[in-house]
Design a protein around this motif. Structure first.
Motif, PDB file in Angstrom:
ATOM      1  N   LYS A  31      -1.130   1.602  -0.338  1.00 52.57           N
ATOM      2  CA  LYS A  31      -0.784   2.983  -0.688  1.00 52.57           C
ATOM      3  C   LYS A  31      -0.499   3.117  -2.181  1.00 52.57           C
ATOM      4  O   LYS A  31      -0.899   4.102  -2.810  1.00 52.57           O
ATOM      5  CB  LYS A  31       0.401   3.470   0.152  1.00 52.57           C
ATOM      6  CG  LYS A  31       0.003   3.770   1.581  1.00 52.57           C
ATOM      7  CD  LYS A  31       1.171   4.277   2.393  1.00 52.57           C
ATOM      8  CE  LYS A  31       0.715   4.671   3.798  1.00 52.57           C
ATOM      9  NZ  LYS A  31       1.833   5.166   4.619  1.00 52.57           N
ATOM     10  N   GLU A  32       0.201   2.154  -2.747  1.00 53.53           N
ATOM     11  CA  GLU A  32       0.448   2.189  -4.191  1.00 53.53           C
ATOM     12  C   GLU A  32      -0.853   2.079  -4.973  1.00 53.53           C
ATOM     13  O   GLU A  32      -1.037   2.738  -5.998  1.00 53.53           O
ATOM     14  CB  GLU A  32       1.419   1.081  -4.603  1.00 53.53           C
ATOM     15  CG  GLU A  32       2.836   1.358  -4.166  1.00 53.53           C
ATOM     16  CD  GLU A  32       3.805   0.284  -4.600  1.00 53.53           C
ATOM     17  OE1 GLU A  32       3.481  -0.538  -5.492  1.00 53.53           O
ATOM     18  OE2 GLU A  32       4.917   0.252  -4.046  1.00 53.53           O
ATOM     19  N   THR A  33      -1.771   1.262  -4.486  1.00 51.94           N
ATOM     20  CA  THR A  33      -3.085   1.123  -5.125  1.00 51.94           C
ATOM     21  C   THR A  33      -3.826   2.457  -5.089  1.00 51.94           C
ATOM     22  O   THR A  33      -4.394   2.893  -6.092  1.00 51.94           O
ATOM     23  CB  THR A  33      -3.899   0.024  -4.421  1.00 51.94           C
ATOM     24  OG1 THR A  33      -3.188  -1.217  -4.540  1.00 51.94           O
ATOM     25  CG2 THR A  33      -5.279  -0.118  -5.013  1.00 51.94           C
ATOM     26  N   SER A  34      -3.801   3.118  -3.947  1.00 51.50           N
ATOM     27  CA  SER A  34      -4.473   4.406  -3.805  1.00 51.50           C
ATOM     28  C   SER A  34      -3.847   5.470  -4.706  1.00 51.50           C
ATOM     29  O   SER A  34      -4.562   6.227  -5.358  1.00 51.50           O
ATOM     30  CB  SER A  34      -4.418   4.858  -2.345  1.00 51.50           C
ATOM     31  OG  SER A  34      -4.973   6.141  -2.222  1.00 51.50           O
ATOM     32  N   VAL A  35      -2.532   5.513  -4.767  1.00 48.53           N
ATOM     33  CA  VAL A  35      -1.844   6.495  -5.612  1.00 48.53           C
ATOM     34  C   VAL A  35      -2.210   6.298  -7.077  1.00 48.53           C
ATOM     35  O   VAL A  35      -2.270   7.260  -7.850  1.00 48.53           O
ATOM     36  CB  VAL A  35      -0.312   6.402  -5.404  1.00 48.53           C
ATOM     37  CG1 VAL A  35       0.457   7.142  -6.472  1.00 48.53           C
ATOM     38  CG2 VAL A  35       0.050   6.933  -4.032  1.00 48.53           C
ATOM     39  N   CYS A  36      -2.515   5.083  -7.459  1.00 48.72           N
ATOM     40  CA  CYS A  36      -2.921   4.791  -8.842  1.00 48.72           C
ATOM     41  C   CYS A  36      -4.379   5.174  -9.108  1.00 48.72           C
ATOM     42  O   CYS A  36      -4.879   4.992 -10.215  1.00 48.72           O
ATOM     43  CB  CYS A  36      -2.693   3.314  -9.161  1.00 48.72           C
ATOM     44  SG  CYS A  36      -0.957   2.875  -9.247  1.00 48.72           S
ATOM     45  N   GLY A  37      -5.060   5.687  -8.113  1.00 49.32           N
ATOM     46  CA  GLY A  37      -6.412   6.172  -8.312  1.00 49.32           C
ATOM     47  C   GLY A  37      -7.515   5.266  -7.804  1.00 49.32           C
ATOM     48  O   GLY A  37      -8.692   5.602  -7.915  1.00 49.32           O
ATOM     49  N   PHE A  38      -7.172   4.122  -7.238  1.00 51.23           N
ATOM     50  CA  PHE A  38      -8.189   3.216  -6.695  1.00 51.23           C
ATOM     51  C   PHE A  38      -8.379   3.523  -5.217  1.00 51.23           C
ATOM     52  O   PHE A  38      -7.421   3.521  -4.457  1.00 51.23           O
ATOM     53  CB  PHE A  38      -7.774   1.754  -6.871  1.00 51.23           C
ATOM     54  CG  PHE A  38      -7.742   1.317  -8.297  1.00 51.23           C
ATOM     55  CD1 PHE A  38      -8.900   0.897  -8.922  1.00 51.23           C
ATOM     56  CD2 PHE A  38      -6.557   1.334  -9.014  1.00 51.23           C
ATOM     57  CE1 PHE A  38      -8.884   0.494 -10.247  1.00 51.23           C
ATOM     58  CE2 PHE A  38      -6.532   0.934 -10.346  1.00 51.23           C
ATOM     59  CZ  PHE A  38      -7.689   0.513 -10.964  1.00 51.23           C
ATOM     60  N   ARG A  39      -9.601   3.772  -4.812  1.00 55.57           N
ATOM     61  CA  ARG A  39      -9.893   4.071  -3.408  1.00 55.57           C
ATOM     62  C   ARG A  39     -10.677   2.942  -2.747  1.00 55.57           C
ATOM     63  O   ARG A  39     -11.071   3.038  -1.602  1.00 55.57           O
ATOM     64  CB  ARG A  39     -10.662   5.379  -3.300  1.00 55.57           C
ATOM     65  CG  ARG A  39      -9.924   6.583  -3.897  1.00 55.57           C
ATOM     66  CD  ARG A  39      -8.559   6.822  -3.261  1.00 55.57           C
ATOM     67  NE  ARG A  39      -8.629   7.080  -1.858  1.00 55.57           N
ATOM     68  CZ  ARG A  39      -8.554   8.282  -1.304  1.00 55.57           C
ATOM     69  NH1 ARG A  39      -8.369   9.333  -2.041  1.00 55.57           N
ATOM     70  NH2 ARG A  39      -8.638   8.417  -0.003  1.00 55.57           N
ATOM     71  N   ALA A  77      -5.067   5.397   2.680  1.00 52.64           N
ATOM     72  CA  ALA A  77      -5.866   6.135   1.691  1.00 52.64           C
ATOM     73  C   ALA A  77      -6.775   5.229   0.863  1.00 52.64           C
ATOM     74  O   ALA A  77      -7.112   5.543  -0.266  1.00 52.64           O
ATOM     75  CB  ALA A  77      -4.987   7.007   0.800  1.00 52.64           C
ATOM     76  N   ILE A  78      -7.152   4.101   1.437  1.00 48.91           N
ATOM     77  CA  ILE A  78      -8.178   3.241   0.839  1.00 48.91           C
ATOM     78  C   ILE A  78      -9.444   3.485   1.656  1.00 48.91           C
ATOM     79  O   ILE A  78      -9.451   3.327   2.871  1.00 48.91           O
ATOM     80  CB  ILE A  78      -7.772   1.746   0.888  1.00 48.91           C
ATOM     81  CG1 ILE A  78      -6.519   1.498   0.055  1.00 48.91           C
ATOM     82  CG2 ILE A  78      -8.927   0.859   0.442  1.00 48.91           C
ATOM     83  CD1 ILE A  78      -6.676   1.704  -1.442  1.00 48.91           C
ATOM     84  N   ASP A  79     -10.513   3.877   0.970  1.00 43.27           N
ATOM     85  CA  ASP A  79     -11.743   4.266   1.643  1.00 43.27           C
ATOM     86  C   ASP A  79     -12.730   3.135   1.851  1.00 43.27           C
ATOM     87  O   ASP A  79     -13.600   3.230   2.711  1.00 43.27           O
ATOM     88  CB  ASP A  79     -12.458   5.361   0.842  1.00 43.27           C
ATOM     89  CG  ASP A  79     -11.633   6.625   0.735  1.00 43.27           C
ATOM     90  OD1 ASP A  79     -10.888   6.931   1.685  1.00 43.27           O
ATOM     91  OD2 ASP A  79     -11.729   7.298  -0.304  1.00 43.27           O
ATOM     92  N   GLN A  80     -12.631   2.092   1.037  1.00 42.40           N
ATOM     93  CA  GLN A  80     -13.703   1.105   1.066  1.00 42.40           C
ATOM     94  C   GLN A  80     -13.215  -0.260   0.606  1.00 42.40           C
ATOM     95  O   GLN A  80     -12.328  -0.368  -0.239  1.00 42.40           O
ATOM     96  CB  GLN A  80     -14.820   1.578   0.133  1.00 42.40           C
ATOM     97  CG  GLN A  80     -16.049   0.730   0.142  1.00 42.40           C
ATOM     98  CD  GLN A  80     -17.144   1.331  -0.739  1.00 42.40           C
ATOM     99  OE1 GLN A  80     -16.967   2.372  -1.347  1.00 42.40           O
ATOM    100  NE2 GLN A  80     -18.264   0.662  -0.815  1.00 42.40           N
ATOM    101  N   ILE A  81     -13.813  -1.297   1.163  1.00 42.76           N
ATOM    102  CA  ILE A  81     -13.689  -2.645   0.619  1.00 42.76           C
ATOM    103  C   ILE A  81     -14.884  -2.797  -0.308  1.00 42.76           C
ATOM    104  O   ILE A  81     -16.034  -2.673   0.111  1.00 42.76           O
ATOM    105  CB  ILE A  81     -13.720  -3.705   1.733  1.00 42.76           C
ATOM    106  CG1 ILE A  81     -12.521  -3.522   2.663  1.00 42.76           C
ATOM    107  CG2 ILE A  81     -13.744  -5.110   1.135  1.00 42.76           C
ATOM    108  CD1 ILE A  81     -12.596  -4.356   3.924  1.00 42.76           C
ATOM    109  N   SER A  82     -14.610  -3.019  -1.581  1.00 40.38           N
ATOM    110  CA  SER A  82     -15.704  -3.110  -2.543  1.00 40.38           C
ATOM    111  C   SER A  82     -16.416  -4.452  -2.451  1.00 40.38           C
ATOM    112  O   SER A  82     -17.625  -4.533  -2.610  1.00 40.38           O
ATOM    113  CB  SER A  82     -15.193  -2.884  -3.967  1.00 40.38           C
ATOM    114  OG  SER A  82     -14.158  -3.792  -4.278  1.00 40.38           O
ATOM    115  N   GLY A  83     -15.673  -5.517  -2.190  1.00 38.84           N
ATOM    116  CA  GLY A  83     -16.275  -6.831  -2.112  1.00 38.84           C
ATOM    117  C   GLY A  83     -15.239  -7.900  -1.834  1.00 38.84           C
ATOM    118  O   GLY A  83     -14.072  -7.608  -1.571  1.00 38.84           O
TER     119      GLY A  83
END
Length: 137
Positions: A31-39, A77-83
């Motif tokens: 959640k903190e990661t998402s709030v910082c703008g990373f999805r 609120a994280i939409d994707q695993i990038s890798g």
């Protein structure tokens, strides 16, 4: 699933230590990661008690399935695993290890396919402290 230009590497949250082992710690970190703008997030390889997000097998063990893990990420609120970043133990500088490295990477590649991720990064060199000095050879 949207494609994101940037993902946050969770190794900054020390997933290989006791700081992100429990579900509530993971929820807070995501959640903190998402709030910082990373999805999107990049996962880091590892196995064992302190690395509950470090392998497809551990994720399935702790969440029941890859899809349950994705549901958990979406609830944060994280939409994707990038890798995945794979820090594999056998040294890639030794050609005799290459087949072992490829075999070790296969479950990660299957996981990344299942979550529609973009990449798998595998360290091309071992940690300096393990194989110093690095030579031209």
């Amino acid at each position: 699933m949207p494609g994101y230009k940037w993902g946050y590497a969770i190794n900054q949250w020390k997933p290989l230590a006791e700081r992100i082992v429990r579900r509530e710690q993971q929820e807070r970190a995501f959640k903190e990661t998402s709030v910082c703008g990373f999805r999107a997030v990049e996962l880091m390889s590892g196995n064992g008690r302190w690395e509950v997000l470090g392998s497809p097998a551990e994720i399935e063990l702790n969440f029941g399935s890859v899809h349950n893990f994705l549901d958990f990420l979406h609830s944060c609120a994280i939409d994707q695993i990038s890798g995945f970043f794979l820090n594999l133990a056998p040294s890639p500088t030794n050609r005799a290890n290459h087949d072992r490295i490829v075999d070790a990477a296969k479950p990660y590649a299957a996981f990344l396919r299942d979550v529609n991720a973009s990449y798998m990064a595998v360290n091309a060199m071992p940690q300096y402290w393990r194989e110093a000095p690095v030579t031209d050879e």
